[in-house]
Design a protein around this motif. Structure first.
Motif, mmCIF file in Angstrom:
data_model
loop_
_atom_site.group_PDB
_atom_site.id
_atom_site.type_symbol
_atom_site.label_atom_id
_atom_site.label_comp_id
_atom_site.label_asym_id
_atom_site.label_seq_id
_atom_site.Cartn_x
_atom_site.Cartn_y
_atom_site.Cartn_z
ATOM 1 N N ASP A 5 0.857 -1.176 0.000
ATOM 2 C CA ASP A 5 0.000 0.000 0.000
ATOM 3 C C ASP A 5 0.892 1.224 0.000
ATOM 4 N N VAL A 6 0.439 2.294 -0.667
ATOM 5 C CA VAL A 6 1.219 3.527 -0.766
ATOM 6 C C VAL A 6 0.402 4.667 -0.173
ATOM 7 N N PHE A 7 1.037 5.418 0.725
ATOM 8 C CA PHE A 7 0.400 6.551 1.391
ATOM 9 C C PHE A 7 1.200 7.806 1.054
ATOM 10 N N TYR A 8 0.518 8.943 0.974
ATOM 11 C CA TYR A 8 1.150 10.184 0.551
ATOM 12 C C TYR A 8 1.272 11.188 1.685
ATOM 13 N N SER A 64 8.376 15.233 -2.479
ATOM 14 C CA SER A 64 7.399 14.784 -1.500
ATOM 15 C C SER A 64 7.835 13.412 -0.995
ATOM 16 N N HIS A 65 7.046 12.860 -0.119
ATOM 17 C CA HIS A 65 7.356 11.545 0.439
ATOM 18 C C HIS A 65 6.132 10.648 0.369
ATOM 19 N N VAL A 66 6.388 9.385 0.207
ATOM 20 C CA VAL A 66 5.329 8.389 0.319
ATOM 21 C C VAL A 66 5.760 7.366 1.358
ATOM 22 N N ILE A 67 4.786 6.772 1.983
ATOM 23 C CA ILE A 67 5.042 5.653 2.882
ATOM 24 C C ILE A 67 4.615 4.401 2.146
ATOM 25 N N VAL A 68 5.494 3.429 2.098
ATOM 26 C CA VAL A 68 5.200 2.147 1.466
ATOM 27 C C VAL A 68 5.071 1.129 2.591
ATOM 28 N N ARG A 69 3.923 0.467 2.634
ATOM 29 C CA ARG A 69 3.680 -0.525 3.689
ATOM 30 C C ARG A 69 3.335 -1.855 3.044
ATOM 31 N N GLY A 70 4.055 -2.881 3.407
ATOM 32 C CA GLY A 70 3.824 -4.212 2.852
ATOM 33 C C GLY A 70 2.463 -4.763 3.227
ATOM 34 N N VAL A 71 1.865 -5.500 2.304
ATOM 35 C CA VAL A 71 0.562 -6.127 2.535
ATOM 36 C C VAL A 71 0.699 -7.641 2.468
ATOM 37 N N SER A 72 1.238 -8.128 1.351
ATOM 38 C CA SER A 72 1.363 -9.578 1.198
ATOM 39 C C SER A 72 2.481 -9.896 0.217
ATOM 40 N N SER A 73 2.826 -11.162 0.182
ATOM 41 C CA SER A 73 3.907 -11.626 -0.665
ATOM 42 C C SER A 73 3.538 -12.980 -1.249
ATOM 43 N N ASP A 74 4.123 -13.281 -2.381
ATOM 44 C CA ASP A 74 3.914 -14.557 -3.059
ATOM 45 C C ASP A 74 4.358 -15.710 -2.151
ATOM 46 N N ALA A 75 3.534 -16.711 -2.047
ATOM 47 C CA ALA A 75 3.826 -17.860 -1.177
ATOM 48 C C ALA A 75 5.050 -18.645 -1.643
ATOM 49 N N MET A 84 9.081 -10.335 6.067
ATOM 50 C CA MET A 84 9.707 -9.030 5.913
ATOM 51 C C MET A 84 8.804 -8.095 5.107
ATOM 52 N N ILE A 85 8.205 -8.589 4.037
ATOM 53 C CA ILE A 85 7.343 -7.747 3.204
ATOM 54 C C ILE A 85 6.083 -7.358 3.962
ATOM 55 N N ARG A 86 5.488 -8.289 4.691
ATOM 56 C CA ARG A 86 4.283 -7.956 5.480
ATOM 57 C C ARG A 86 4.593 -6.924 6.558
ATOM 58 N N ASP A 87 5.814 -6.946 7.111
ATOM 59 C CA ASP A 87 6.199 -6.012 8.175
ATOM 60 C C ASP A 87 6.861 -4.742 7.643
ATOM 61 N N LEU A 88 7.029 -4.648 6.351
ATOM 62 C CA LEU A 88 7.733 -3.524 5.737
ATOM 63 C C LEU A 88 6.958 -2.220 5.882
ATOM 64 N N GLN A 89 7.648 -1.179 6.303
ATOM 65 C CA GLN A 89 7.094 0.171 6.263
ATOM 66 C C GLN A 89 8.256 1.124 6.062
ATOM 67 N N LEU A 90 8.279 1.770 4.904
ATOM 68 C CA LEU A 90 9.363 2.674 4.535
ATOM 69 C C LEU A 90 8.813 4.031 4.139
ATOM 70 N N THR A 91 9.528 5.074 4.518
ATOM 71 C CA THR A 91 9.225 6.402 4.012
ATOM 72 C C THR A 91 10.221 6.670 2.901
ATOM 73 N N MET A 92 9.699 6.973 1.711
ATOM 74 C CA MET A 92 10.554 7.126 0.540
ATOM 75 C C MET A 92 10.332 8.483 -0.114
#
Length: 110
Positions: A5-8, A64-75, A84-92
Motif C-alpha cells: 500500500d502507498v500513502f502520501y 514529497s514523500h510516500v510511505i510504502v507498507r507491505g501487505v502480502s507476498s507470493d507464497a 519481511m514484506i508484510r512487516d515492511l514500512q518505509l518512508t521514501m
C-alpha cells in the motif's frame, strides 16, 4: 509478486492512502539493498484528493514523500521474505525527473 500500500505525505498510515501497488518482482540480497518499486498503482475510491496533491507536486518537481507498507507476498518466496514484506514500512522520497514537455501530448474533447 508482492503487494504494497502507498500513502502520501502523512505520518498516519490510516489516512492519505493513494492505493495499492502490485510489484511483480521483489528481491533482496545480503548487504545494502536499493529498492525500486515497479508496478501499477491502483488508487482507492477515496484517494482523489491525495492523488491530486501527489501528482500536482510531481509535475511541479516538488519533492514529497510516500510511505510504502507491505501487505502480502507470493507464497513461493522464502518465509523470511514473506514476513519481511508484510512487516515492511518505509518512508521514501519521490522526486520527478520528467520533462514538462512530456506531461500532456494531446487532448481530445468530444
Amino acid at each position: 509478486s508482492s503487494v504494497v500500500d502507498v500513502f502520501y505525505n502523512t505520518t498516519d498510515v490510516d489516512s492519505g492512502r493513494l492505493g495499492r501497488v502490485f510489484v511483480p518482482a521483489f528481491s533482496m540480497h545480503p548487504g545494502a539493498n536499493h529498492m525500486t518499486l515497479h508496478g501499477v498503482l491502483e488508487p482507492t475510491q477515496d484517494a482523489s484528493d491525495h492523488m491530486t496533491a501527489f501528482f500536482s507536486d510531481y509535475v511541479q518537481h516538488i519533492a514529497s514523500h510516500v510511505i510504502v507498507r507491505g501487505v502480502s507476498s507470493d507464497a513461493t518466496q522464502p518465509k523470511w521474505m514473506q514476513t519481511m514484506i508484510r512487516d515492511l514500512q518505509l518512508t521514501m522520497p519521490v522526486v520527478s525527473t520528467m520533462s514538462m514537455a512530456n506531461v500532456v501530448r494531446k487532448i481530445d474533447i468530444h
